[in-house]
Design a protein around this motif. Structure first.
Motif, short mmCIF file in Angstrom:
data_model
loop_
_atom_site.label_atom_id
_atom_site.label_comp_id
_atom_site.label_asym_id
_atom_site.label_seq_id
_atom_site.Cartn_x
_atom_site.Cartn_y
_atom_site.Cartn_z
N GLY A 64 -0.40 -0.16 -10.06
CA GLY A 64 0.23 0.97 -9.39
C GLY A 64 -0.75 1.97 -8.81
O GLY A 64 -0.34 3.01 -8.28
N HIS A 65 -2.04 1.68 -8.89
CA HIS A 65 -3.05 2.60 -8.37
C HIS A 65 -3.16 2.47 -6.86
O HIS A 65 -2.82 1.45 -6.28
CB HIS A 65 -4.41 2.33 -9.01
CG HIS A 65 -4.45 2.64 -10.47
ND1 HIS A 65 -5.59 2.54 -11.23
CD2 HIS A 65 -3.47 3.05 -11.33
CE1 HIS A 65 -5.32 2.87 -12.48
NE2 HIS A 65 -4.04 3.19 -12.56
N TYR A 66 -3.68 3.51 -6.25
CA TYR A 66 -3.90 3.48 -4.80
C TYR A 66 -5.37 3.73 -4.52
O TYR A 66 -5.96 4.64 -5.07
CB TYR A 66 -3.03 4.53 -4.11
CG TYR A 66 -3.34 4.68 -2.64
CD1 TYR A 66 -3.08 3.63 -1.76
CD2 TYR A 66 -3.93 5.83 -2.15
CE1 TYR A 66 -3.37 3.75 -0.42
CE2 TYR A 66 -4.23 5.95 -0.80
CZ TYR A 66 -3.95 4.91 0.05
OH TYR A 66 -4.25 5.03 1.39
N LYS A 93 -7.05 -2.77 -3.28
CA LYS A 93 -6.41 -1.63 -2.62
C LYS A 93 -6.70 -1.57 -1.12
O LYS A 93 -5.94 -2.07 -0.34
CB LYS A 93 -6.82 -0.31 -3.32
CG LYS A 93 -6.60 -0.33 -4.83
CD LYS A 93 -5.20 -0.78 -5.18
CE LYS A 93 -5.00 -0.95 -6.67
NZ LYS A 93 -3.67 -1.51 -7.00
N LEU A 137 5.34 1.28 -6.89
CA LEU A 137 4.96 -0.13 -6.97
C LEU A 137 5.19 -0.69 -8.37
O LEU A 137 5.68 -1.82 -8.53
CB LEU A 137 3.49 -0.31 -6.57
CG LEU A 137 3.02 -1.75 -6.40
CD1 LEU A 137 3.84 -2.47 -5.34
CD2 LEU A 137 1.54 -1.80 -6.03
N GLU A 138 4.84 0.09 -9.40
CA GLU A 138 5.04 -0.39 -10.76
C GLU A 138 6.53 -0.55 -11.08
O GLU A 138 6.91 -1.43 -11.85
CB GLU A 138 4.38 0.56 -11.75
CG GLU A 138 2.85 0.44 -11.76
CD GLU A 138 2.22 1.27 -12.85
OE1 GLU A 138 2.74 2.38 -13.12
OE2 GLU A 138 1.22 0.83 -13.42
N ALA A 190 2.41 1.80 -3.38
CA ALA A 190 1.41 2.34 -4.32
C ALA A 190 1.21 3.84 -4.07
O ALA A 190 1.09 4.63 -5.02
CB ALA A 190 0.09 1.58 -4.16
N THR A 195 0.83 -1.21 0.00
CA THR A 195 0.00 0.00 0.00
C THR A 195 0.87 1.25 0.00
O THR A 195 0.59 2.22 -0.73
CB THR A 195 -0.93 0.01 1.23
OG1 THR A 195 -1.75 -1.17 1.21
CG2 THR A 195 -1.83 1.23 1.21
#
Length: 257
Positions: free
Chosen positions: A255-257, A166, A89-90, A84, A81
């Motif tokens: 890579g989204h949060y 998430k 993260l990506e 991200a 988390t």
């Protein structure tokens, strides 16, 4: 230098740097664990002194295992988390080491930190209660690791879920309560309960630390079952994590949060 050692050194260095950078948070977290134990111990003495006096050893071992288990399963999800949120993260997912390997090494580093913190807390708890348990380092580490590996597998499950969904921290308190129950299960009376994660490990660790048994003196069946549990739960966790990673990539939300 071996590529795995390089990866370990980099991740360990990052972990230490973050702990120093947020030193107040690190210290407060540790102090909170100790204060909570002190409240349980001294409050229990006030309410039921005789009962607490008879069960100080199991209380110390149980709390020692509980705190490490909570860290072992939650740290991975928190790390993912955070990565991200930071937007890194990506980048980790494109590492030449492979995303799963990077995350697994993060877990190893976290587990080492958990053991280090747990041992310091254990000494403080024994000093507070005046009850000094048998600390055979090899036996405690071996049994402790085997007990925590199923929890690490659970951490991978939640880590995989966190990549896709998430925010899943709301379920953590329920999991923590279940850990307390698993640690206290009477596996010596009901053999089938040994199949549940942590239940058998808790019982074996109690025998190692309160009865002074060494790992080679433990029942072969229990030790074998503990190893089997560790392998199975960890394998399931890694499988679910890989599925979660693939699903997050498919949805484009890694890579989204």
């Amino acid at each position: 230098m071996n590529r795995h050692l390089i990866l370990f050194r980099v991740i360990a260095s990052k972990s230490v740097t973050l702990s120093r950078r947020y030193l107040v948070n690190t210290v407060v977290g540790f102090v909170t664990l100790y204060v909570f134990f002190a409240l349980i111990f001294f409050g229990g003495q006030f309410v039921a002194e005789e009962l607490i006096s008879r069960s100080v050893g199991p209380l110390v071992v149980g709390y020692f295992l509980f705190t490490m288990a909570v860290s072992a399963y939650a740290d991975l999800t928190h790390d993912l988390t955070d990565e991200a949120q930071w937007g890194t993260l990506e980048q980790l997912s494109m590492s030449p080491f492979g995303f799963t390997e990077v995350v697994a090494m993060k877990t190893v580093v976290n587990l080492l930190g958990t053991f280090a913190t747990g041992m310091v807390l254990l000494v403080l708890m024994m000093a507070t209660t005046g009850t000094w348990l048998t600390i055979a380092p090899l036996s405690v580490v071996v049994v402790g690791v085997l007990t925590l590996l199923p929890v690490v597998g659970l951490g991978f499950v939640f880590g995989g879920a966190a990549l896709v969904y998430k925010q899943i921290e709301k379920v953590f308190p329920l999991i923590q309560l279940s850990f307390a129950g698993l640690i206290a299960l009477p596996v010596q009376d009901y053999a089938l309960l040994k199949l549940l994660p942590m239940s058998l490990g808790s019982h074996v660790l109690q025998r190692v630390m309160t009865d002074g048994l060494r790992v080679w003196e433990l029942p072969v069946f229990d030790l074998g079952l503990l190893v089997g549990q560790s392998v199975v739960y960890l394998a399931i966790g890694l499988l679910v994590f890989r599925v979660g990673t693939a699903e997050a990539r498919k949805r484009g939300v890694l890579g989204h949060y």
